[in-house]
Design an enzyme around this catalytic site. Structure first.
Site, mmCIF file in Angstrom:
data_model
loop_
_atom_site.group_PDB
_atom_site.id
_atom_site.type_symbol
_atom_site.label_atom_id
_atom_site.label_comp_id
_atom_site.label_asym_id
_atom_site.label_seq_id
_atom_site.Cartn_x
_atom_site.Cartn_y
_atom_site.Cartn_z
ATOM 1 N N HIS A 1 0.793 -1.335 0.008
ATOM 2 C CA HIS A 1 -0.034 0.159 0.060
ATOM 3 C C HIS A 1 0.743 1.168 0.039
ATOM 4 C CE1 HIS A 1 0.181 0.940 4.327
ATOM 5 N NE2 HIS A 1 0.233 -0.287 4.748
ATOM 6 N N ASP B 1 5.909 1.956 6.951
ATOM 7 C CA ASP B 1 4.495 1.300 6.845
ATOM 8 C C ASP B 1 3.916 2.066 5.674
ATOM 9 O OD1 ASP B 1 2.180 0.217 6.614
ATOM 10 O OD2 ASP B 1 1.640 0.965 8.743
ATOM 11 N N GLU C 1 -5.118 1.659 2.264
ATOM 12 C CA GLU C 1 -5.082 0.705 3.322
ATOM 13 C C GLU C 1 -5.284 0.702 4.563
ATOM 14 O OE1 GLU C 1 -3.116 -2.517 5.911
ATOM 15 O OE2 GLU C 1 -2.781 -0.297 5.673
ATOM 16 N N GLU C 2 -4.925 1.952 5.074
ATOM 17 C CA GLU C 2 -4.895 2.314 6.418
ATOM 18 C C GLU C 2 -6.348 2.639 6.931
ATOM 19 O OE1 GLU C 2 -2.623 1.758 8.462
ATOM 20 O OE2 GLU C 2 -0.631 1.952 7.363
ATOM 21 N N ASP D 1 3.635 -6.058 3.509
ATOM 22 C CA ASP D 1 3.364 -5.005 4.442
ATOM 23 C C ASP D 1 4.524 -5.063 5.730
ATOM 24 O OD1 ASP D 1 2.336 -2.800 5.555
ATOM 25 O OD2 ASP D 1 0.173 -3.615 5.032
ATOM 26 N N HIS E 1 3.374 2.617 13.105
ATOM 27 C CA HIS E 1 2.436 3.991 13.142
ATOM 28 C C HIS E 1 2.735 5.162 14.102
ATOM 29 C CE1 HIS E 1 -1.474 2.184 11.326
ATOM 30 N NE2 HIS E 1 -0.367 1.783 10.550
HETATM 31 CO CO CO Z 1 -0.261 0.771 8.723
HETATM 32 ZN ZN ZN Z 2 0.831 -1.258 6.255
#
Ligand code: CO
Ligand code: ZN
Length: 338
Positions: free
Chosen positions: A60, A162, A193-194, A216, A302
């Site tokens: 992503h 990420d 995606e998030e 990922d 994150h």
């Molecule tokens: Co993420």
């Molecule tokens: Zn991710």
């Protein structure tokens, strides 16, 4: 690969605003594939034509961010999360909007740290009043974290590893593939995606792959008093067994393990108790798509500074390359013939 990762992570691209990342990736990948195209949501497809079956590899492009919900008379803004942002990691951080406006997040007076939640946070872009603020930022504008890439030696530190680390792995794997492949391979750089695997949902529907693989990051259990988890930084890419979005297809998972062992690629087995990945959407597409995932171990997922191991990234590229070179059978019952 370091410069590729650096360029990717430093590009603005929160969920729904992946345009700049998409343009950058397309410029890097287009000479390695037969053709590239996008869909209505903004997913980028980079296709190597070939006989059936068709393999879909998905990473992503979007990163987490914050969205402006309100601007007060003094020009202070209220914000809400886009994706899994934890409010206690934001105070003192800088964020940046698409137009380059930078601000800092801070919080109202509180008695206890546990009160540190979204309603207590505000964003200050240095505007003297609401009018000045409104000239630069509007309600609904999305900012992402503003942190530079740093090479720590063995490891890389940055925001948005990420999943730009995964995007970089796919770009590099595409470059390394030989002229002739046993089957079709499509590298998908997905959006949103998030916020719930949204891009991969439409991408898999359109592409009709026979197998799906997500690339990922995953969490690790190797930091002080971390929740127990059998994945560490620097011990190789992880072959996913399960997360909250998918139980990886056992035949796919076993084949991935077999390839890693045969090619002497270090690997770990991953059971992620929180979070999901594009494989969660791909495997539920149409009549079901046998799916797996290659995960890049990542500390502080994150957080404004995430950390990955350069060796893990290199081994992930090799694993993807070998997966693409494997002569995959058409999936059994219900498998699509072309
Ligand atoms: Co993420
Ligand atoms: Zn991710």
């Amino acid at each position: 690969m370091e410069s590729l990762i650096r360029e990717l992570v430093e590009t603005y691209g929160p969920s729904g605003e992946e345009g700049a990342v998409r343009e950058l990736i397309e410029s890097k990948v287009k000479d390695s594939v037969d053709r590239t195209f996008t869909d209505n949501l903004g997913n980028l497809f980079a296709l190597r034509e070939g006989p059936a079956p068709l393999l879909m590899f998905s990473a992503h492009m979007d990163e987490i961010g914050v969205i402006v919900t309100h601007i007060d008379k003094s020009g202070f803004m209220r914000i809400a999360p886009v994706g899994g942002v934890r409010p206690h990691l934001l105070p003192g951080q800088r964020v940046i909007f698409k137009n380059g406006v930078v601000g800092t997040v801070n919080y109202e007076q509180i008695k206890e740290l546990k009160e540190l939640d979204w309603p207590k946070l505000f964003l200050d872009i240095g505007a003297v009043d609401a009018d000045a603020a409104g000239e630069r930022v509007r309600i609904g504008d999305i900012a992402c974290l503003h942190q530079p890439f740093v090479n720590l030696g063995e490891r890389y530190l940055s925001k948005a590893l990420d999943d730009r680390a995964g995007c970089a792995v796919l770009v590099e794997a595409a470059r390394r593939l030989p002229r002739s492949l046993p089957q079709g391979v499509c590298f998908v750089f997905s959006v949103q995606e998030e916020v719930g695997l949204r891009g991969a949902t439409t991408a898999a529907y359109r592409l009709e792959p026979d197998y799906g693989f997500a690339i990922d990051v995953t969490m690790v259990g190797d930091t002080p008093e971390a929740p127990v988890m059998a994945v560490s930084l620097g011990k190789g890419p992880a072959i996913k067994v399960k997360d909250r979005s998918v139980l990886c297809h056992p035949a796919v998972r076993d084949t991935m393990v077999e390839i890693a062992e045969k090619e002497k690629i270090p690997y770990q087995l991953e059971v992620l108790e929180l979070g999901g990945t594009d494989a969660g959407a791909i495997h539920l597409s149409r009549g079901g798509v046998p799916s797996g995932a290659v995960s890049i171990p990542c500390r502080y997922v994150h957080a404004p500074s995430e950390m990955v191991d350069a060796g893990d990234i290199g081994h992930a590229v090799t694993l993807i390359e070998k997966l693409a070179l494997r002569d995959w059978p058409l999936p059994g019952e219900g498998g699509k013939k072309s």
